[in-house]
Design a protein around this motif. Sequence first.
Motif, PDB file in Angstrom:
ATOM      1  N   HIS A   1      49.501  11.183   7.369  1.00  0.00           N
ATOM      2  CA  HIS A   1      48.349  11.610   6.568  1.00  0.00           C
ATOM      3  C   HIS A   1      48.239  13.135   6.599  1.00  0.00           C
ATOM      4  CE1 HIS A   1      47.051   7.398   6.452  1.00  0.00           C
ATOM      5  NE2 HIS A   1      47.277   7.357   7.762  1.00  0.00           N
ATOM      6  N   PRO A   2      48.986  13.811   5.768  1.00  0.00           N
ATOM      7  CA  PRO A   2      48.994  15.285   5.782  1.00  0.00           C
ATOM      8  C   PRO A   2      47.648  15.918   5.449  1.00  0.00           C
ATOM      9  CG  PRO A   2      50.175  14.414   3.879  1.00  0.00           C
ATOM     10  CD  PRO A   2      49.930  13.261   4.782  1.00  0.00           C
ATOM     11  N   ASP A   3      46.728  15.131   4.854  1.00  0.00           N
ATOM     12  CA  ASP A   3      45.412  15.666   4.507  1.00  0.00           C
ATOM     13  C   ASP A   3      44.343  15.293   5.539  1.00  0.00           C
ATOM     14  OD1 ASP A   3      46.313  16.869   2.137  1.00  0.00           O
ATOM     15  OD2 ASP A   3      46.082  14.996   1.018  1.00  0.00           O
ATOM     16  N   LEU A   4      44.769  14.783   6.686  1.00  0.00           N
ATOM     17  CA  LEU A   4      43.828  14.392   7.725  1.00  0.00           C
ATOM     18  C   LEU A   4      43.041  15.611   8.219  1.00  0.00           C
ATOM     19  CD1 LEU A   4      43.004  11.878   9.408  1.00  0.00           C
ATOM     20  CD2 LEU A   4      44.709  12.577  11.098  1.00  0.00           C
ATOM     21  N   LYS A   5      41.714  15.472   8.283  1.00  0.00           N
ATOM     22  CA  LYS A   5      40.857  16.603   8.636  1.00  0.00           C
ATOM     23  C   LYS A   5      40.150  16.464   9.981  1.00  0.00           C
ATOM     24  CE  LYS A   5      41.743  18.761   4.820  1.00  0.00           C
ATOM     25  NZ  LYS A   5      42.634  19.951   4.858  1.00  0.00           N
ATOM     26  N   ALA A   6      40.006  15.232  10.479  1.00  0.00           N
ATOM     27  CA  ALA A   6      39.294  15.047  11.753  1.00  0.00           C
ATOM     28  C   ALA A   6      39.713  13.739  12.398  1.00  0.00           C
ATOM     29  CB  ALA A   6      37.786  15.067  11.539  1.00  0.00           C
ATOM     30  N   ILE A   7      39.673  13.728  13.735  1.00  0.00           N
ATOM     31  CA  ILE A   7      39.955  12.517  14.495  1.00  0.00           C
ATOM     32  C   ILE A   7      38.838  12.319  15.507  1.00  0.00           C
ATOM     33  CG2 ILE A   7      41.556  11.324  16.039  1.00  0.00           C
ATOM     34  CD1 ILE A   7      43.826  12.967  14.846  1.00  0.00           C
ATOM     35  N   PHE A   8      38.191  11.161  15.453  1.00  0.00           N
ATOM     36  CA  PHE A   8      37.144  10.809  16.404  1.00  0.00           C
ATOM     37  C   PHE A   8      37.755   9.880  17.449  1.00  0.00           C
ATOM     38  CE2 PHE A   8      33.784   7.499  17.389  1.00  0.00           C
ATOM     39  CZ  PHE A   8      33.196   8.240  18.405  1.00  0.00           C
ATOM     40  N   CYS A   9      37.571  10.210  18.718  1.00  0.00           N
ATOM     41  CA  CYS A   9      38.117   9.417  19.814  1.00  0.00           C
ATOM     42  C   CYS A   9      36.985   8.800  20.619  1.00  0.00           C
ATOM     43  CB  CYS A   9      38.984  10.280  20.721  1.00  0.00           C
ATOM     44  SG  CYS A   9      40.319  11.142  19.854  1.00  0.00           S
ATOM     45  N   ASN A  10      37.153   7.550  21.019  1.00  0.00           N
ATOM     46  CA  ASN A  10      36.112   6.835  21.745  1.00  0.00           C
ATOM     47  C   ASN A  10      35.831   7.387  23.134  1.00  0.00           C
ATOM     48  OD1 ASN A  10      36.537   3.373  20.545  1.00  0.00           O
ATOM     49  ND2 ASN A  10      35.670   5.188  19.554  1.00  0.00           N
ATOM     50  N   ASN A  11      36.730   8.213  23.675  1.00  0.00           N
ATOM     51  CA  ASN A  11      36.393   8.918  24.915  1.00  0.00           C
ATOM     52  C   ASN A  11      37.155  10.242  24.984  1.00  0.00           C
ATOM     53  OD1 ASN A  11      38.984   8.385  25.929  1.00  0.00           O
ATOM     54  ND2 ASN A  11      38.259   7.422  27.804  1.00  0.00           N
TER      55      ASN A  11
ATOM     56  N   VAL B   1      37.036  15.155  18.102  1.00  0.00           N
ATOM     57  CA  VAL B   1      35.753  14.896  18.765  1.00  0.00           C
ATOM     58  C   VAL B   1      35.922  13.742  19.744  1.00  0.00           C
ATOM     59  CG1 VAL B   1      33.313  14.346  18.453  1.00  0.00           C
ATOM     60  CG2 VAL B   1      34.550  15.604  16.669  1.00  0.00           C
ATOM     61  N   GLY B   2      35.407  13.912  20.953  1.00  0.00           N
ATOM     62  CA  GLY B   2      35.476  12.859  21.956  1.00  0.00           C
ATOM     63  C   GLY B   2      34.093  12.384  22.362  1.00  0.00           C
ATOM     64  N   VAL B   3      34.047  11.567  23.409  1.00  0.00           N
ATOM     65  CA  VAL B   3      32.794  11.055  23.969  1.00  0.00           C
ATOM     66  C   VAL B   3      32.925  11.042  25.488  1.00  0.00           C
ATOM     67  CG1 VAL B   3      31.207   9.096  24.128  1.00  0.00           C
ATOM     68  CG2 VAL B   3      32.369   9.562  21.962  1.00  0.00           C
TER      69      VAL B   3
ATOM     70  N   ALA C   1      34.444  19.055  19.920  1.00  0.00           N
ATOM     71  CA  ALA C   1      33.121  18.578  20.332  1.00  0.00           C
ATOM     72  C   ALA C   1      33.266  17.308  21.164  1.00  0.00           C
ATOM     73  CB  ALA C   1      32.248  18.301  19.111  1.00  0.00           C
ATOM     74  N   THR C   2      32.228  17.023  21.928  1.00  0.00           N
ATOM     75  CA  THR C   2      32.131  15.763  22.659  1.00  0.00           C
ATOM     76  C   THR C   2      30.681  15.306  22.639  1.00  0.00           C
ATOM     77  OG1 THR C   2      32.527  14.633  24.770  1.00  0.00           O
ATOM     78  CG2 THR C   2      31.760  16.906  24.888  1.00  0.00           C
ATOM     79  N   VAL C   3      30.476  14.005  22.700  1.00  0.00           N
ATOM     80  CA  VAL C   3      29.127  13.464  22.852  1.00  0.00           C
ATOM     81  C   VAL C   3      28.952  13.164  24.335  1.00  0.00           C
ATOM     82  CG1 VAL C   3      27.501  11.655  22.215  1.00  0.00           C
ATOM     83  CG2 VAL C   3      29.180  12.463  20.543  1.00  0.00           C
TER      84      VAL C   3
ATOM     85  N   GLN D   1      21.656  11.665  25.693  1.00  0.00           N
ATOM     86  CA  GLN D   1      22.984  12.095  25.286  1.00  0.00           C
ATOM     87  C   GLN D   1      22.834  13.237  24.292  1.00  0.00           C
ATOM     88  OE1 GLN D   1      25.052   8.847  23.265  1.00  0.00           O
ATOM     89  NE2 GLN D   1      23.082   7.880  22.868  1.00  0.00           N
ATOM     90  N   ALA D   2      23.869  14.034  24.137  1.00  0.00           N
ATOM     91  CA  ALA D   2      23.802  15.168  23.230  1.00  0.00           C
ATOM     92  C   ALA D   2      25.188  15.510  22.724  1.00  0.00           C
ATOM     93  CB  ALA D   2      23.197  16.387  23.939  1.00  0.00           C
ATOM     94  N   LEU D   3      25.231  16.034  21.514  1.00  0.00           N
ATOM     95  CA  LEU D   3      26.479  16.534  20.932  1.00  0.00           C
ATOM     96  C   LEU D   3      26.721  17.936  21.488  1.00  0.00           C
ATOM     97  CD1 LEU D   3      28.222  18.126  18.692  1.00  0.00           C
ATOM     98  CD2 LEU D   3      28.647  15.681  18.826  1.00  0.00           C
ATOM     99  N   ILE D   4      27.872  18.105  22.122  1.00  0.00           N
ATOM    100  CA  ILE D   4      28.230  19.386  22.728  1.00  0.00           C
ATOM    101  C   ILE D   4      29.380  20.011  21.942  1.00  0.00           C
ATOM    102  CG2 ILE D   4      28.998  20.565  24.813  1.00  0.00           C
ATOM    103  CD1 ILE D   4      26.254  19.234  25.078  1.00  0.00           C
ATOM    104  N   ASP D   5      29.182  21.247  21.492  1.00  0.00           N
ATOM    105  CA  ASP D   5      30.258  21.988  20.837  1.00  0.00           C
ATOM    106  C   ASP D   5      30.189  23.436  21.326  1.00  0.00           C
ATOM    107  OD1 ASP D   5      28.100  23.089  19.484  1.00  0.00           O
ATOM    108  OD2 ASP D   5      28.702  22.369  17.504  1.00  0.00           O
TER     109      ASP D   5
END
Length: 353
Positions: A242-252, A273-275, A292-294, A326-330
Motif C-alpha cells: 500500500h504505497p499510499d498508506l498514511k498511518a498505522i494504529f497498533c493495539n499496543n 500510534v500505539g497504546v 503518539a500513544t494512548v 487515559q490520555a493521548l500522548i504526543d
Amino acid sequence: MKKRVLSMVLGMTMIMSFATTALAEEAFNPDQVEDAMSIEEVREANGEEVPVATDLTIGAIAKAFSNEFWRTLEEGYGQAQSVVNEAGVNLNLVVDGPTDETDEIGQQTMTDNMVNQGYDAIMASPISDSNLTASIEAANEAGITTVNVNDGLIAEATYYVGPNAYQNGQLAAEWVHNQLGGEGQVAIVIGMPKSFAAPERTNGFKDWIAENNSGLEVVAEQNADWDRQKAKELAATWIQQHPDLKAIFCNNDTMALGVVEAVEEAEADILVVGVDGIGEAYDSIRAGKLDATVDSFPYYMAQVATECTLRCLAGQEMPRVVATPQALIDSTNVDTPAAEIIGWTDATFVAAE
C-alpha cells in the motif's frame, strides 16, 4: 513523520448503556456499563479516608512481566502498599504473574495458589477472557473479594477497575483523523485475538471512523500477537503493498515500536500510534519516531485498583466498574508529568477501628 499540535485528550467516560440485570445473564463487558465511576467520584461518594484493617493480604495477578506495561503496574501496586504502610497499617500485597503472555495455565496456577492460601482479595489481569474463570469462581465461593484489573474479561469478578479499551481506539482514530485532515489510507496491527483489549481497541478505532464520517480508509488489519518483530514484518509488507498508506494504529506500544522500525527502514512518511504509554514509547516520541500513544497510566491504575479493593473490604458501597484515566500522548504533552495530566492525588488511608 508528520506531527501537528493536538490538545490533550483525557477519557474516562464509559460508553454504550447496558442494563444492570443483563450483567448477571450475559458476559460482563466493562466498556458497556453506564454507571461506571471515576476514582474522584468514588472518593466523593464514600469520603476521602479509606479505613484499612491491619494484616490484610491482597494478591495481584499480572499478565506478563516481559512487557514494561505490566512491570509498571507492579510498581504501582508497590507504591500503593507503601502509602498504606506509611499510614501505620500493615498491608501485605503480593504481586505475581508469568513472564510470557501466552502462559495461561501458569497464570491460573498462581491465582489458584492465592485462593488456596485464603487471601482477603485478588486483583486479576487475565491473559484471556476465560483462563482465570474457574479461579475467580473458586475465590468467590471462598468469600474472597475479586477485582478484574485492566485487561481480560472475567464475568465472574465482582468488580472491574481499568480503562475503557474501546475508547483507546477512539482516541487514536480521532488523533489520526486530525493529523491527516480527515482522509487517507490506514492500517491496524492487532494484538492477541483471545485477549479482551485487542478487539475492543480495534473496534473503537474503526467505529470512530464510521460514526464520524471520516475519510480514513482501513486498507489492512492483522494480528501480530503483541509481538514487536511480527509487527515490524507485517508493517514492512504493508508498506510495499500500500504505497499510499498514511498511518498505522497498533493495539499496543510494543508492536508500535516494531512498526516504527519498519517505517524508518523504508524511509516512509507514515504516522504510527500505539497504546499503553510505556517508557520506551515516550522516549521514541521525544526522539521524533513514534508519533503518539494512548497512555492508560498503569502506575496509577494499580493504585486506583488497590484503593477500590480496600474500600470494598471496608464495606463501602462501590460501583461495579471504576474507570481509570487515559490520555493521548504526543509531542505536545510528552514531557508533562503524568500526575499533572490526570490530576492525581494519593488516597488517604487510616487504620480501621
